[in-house]
Design an enzyme around this catalytic site. Sequence first.
Site, PDB file in Angstrom:
ATOM      1  CE  LYS A 126      -4.378   1.222   0.271  1.00  0.00           C
ATOM      2  NZ  LYS A 126      -5.563   0.474  -0.231  1.00  0.00           N
ATOM      3  CG  ASP A 166      -7.273   3.450  -0.888  1.00  0.00           C
ATOM      4  OD1 ASP A 166      -7.753   2.313  -0.797  1.00  0.00           O
ATOM      5  OD2 ASP A 166      -7.314   4.260   0.052  1.00  0.00           O
TER       6      ASP A 166
END
Length: 444
Positions: A126, A166
């Site tokens: 991430k 995201d």
Amino acid sequence: MSYVDEVIERVVKENPSEPEFHQAVKEVLESLRVVVEANEEAYRRDALLERLVNPERQIKFRVPWIDDKGQVHVNTGYRVQFNSAIGPYKGGLRLHPSVNLGIIKFLGFEQIFKNSLTGLSIGGGKGGSDFDPKGKSDREIMAFCQSFMTELCKYIGADTDVPAGDIGTGAREIGYMYGQYKRIRNLFEGVLTGKAISYGGSYARTEATGYGLLYITEEMLKCNGQSLQGKTVIVSGSGNVAIYAIEKAGQLGAKVVTASDSNGWVYDPEGIDVAALKEIKEVKRQRLTEYKKYRPNSEYHEGKGVWGVKADIALPCATQNELNLEDAKKLVANGVIAVAEGANMPTTADATEYLQEKGVYFIPGKAANAGGVATSALEMSQNSERLSWTFEQVDAKLKEIMVNLFHNIDAAAKKYGFDGNYVVGANIAGFEKVADAMTAQGIV
Ligand code: NDP
Ligand code: 2IT
């Protein structure tokens, strides 16, 4: 002290000021207690849990960019390459002022198990930045994205690490980042997913997280003798996940009556108008206050409030810890039967426990929102074979993945005596494959 408790204690001590990371690790390791106890000697010898909770690599970098007035700003960029036991690192890039290392680590840690649950070959990672895209011009967004990628491009690649969208990162940002990657690395490869169709994106990736959330919810309800038909649904958020969750819920016969953003929320008793929501959020990039102009019978309220609206099903699709114990009590009092997490860790630990105690079906984010990253992996496959599948082909695969995923977490929960506990089921099913791969690959 048990091995699980020892590792939790170390994580808290060694990663101070990272409460979200602690929360994610505790939830996963608590669920794994029964599996760890059965393999305690080997796992302890191999320090398997210590390796699991320590990222393989974390990168932090300066991102300078120039605004429209000529002022230079400096943001911090992150990429946490958490675990590559089962495939190249894969996970989104979050652009939001709340981003810090702890947030990225919690998301990266969750991503390991989520990606494993898809059944596809993707490891966990991430990244993101504390950059705030709100109110920025297109040129400022491009300046930030180019600067961010100028550094990030040294660490990623189609077979190494494949970022995606995201919060705050959508098709526009992915486009600017892809352009800069290609320019610097001179490689046209599937290094990012969530690309536009014109340069290697996949059909149905935009819709995938929201659609997948409804596919798994429908399957879970079906297996418990229920369905979405005629149900009233409350959704939080009004971004990528929320919009396509609302759209698919409607297609499956449910009525969604709420949406929210960080300023307020709307209640539309006749059902949220998805076309209006798309125009406000995807095209005009406006606030939800605009919704009333399209739907005069709807209500707009400042602040937080969707969890107080009477409904059968709740789908939190905005951000972490947006549904707390007080909210959970309201859901139960209003007769909610199911909660499925479109966002990552939107429900606090005590709220999750309360909902489960009260018999509410609860599907955690790492299972419920896995359709996004699963479709990203399908985009990677299409890029590798330099072919493009139709919307219908991708959507059918997504649905199959979500249905299988539900049965896998349900079976894992049953196998270990936690029938109906999809949190335990998801953590165990996700962990098993990663643990096997880590063990097979030796001490790395
Ligand atoms: P978007 O940026 O498209 O939308 C985010 C939405 O949540 C917006 O409505 C935003 O409101 C709201 N929001 C964000 N932060 C806050 C906050 N602190 N308080 C209140 N509201 C907030 O993001 P996505 O829809 O892509 O992501 C939503 C969630 O889903 C995240 O948890 C993400 O990690 C998760 N997720 C996303 C996937 C994807 O494919 N995109 C896949 C799997 C999970 P505002 O615009 O006012 O900030
Ligand atoms: O949280 C997530 O799974 C995402 N933001 C999607 C990640 C991806 O690589 O598609």
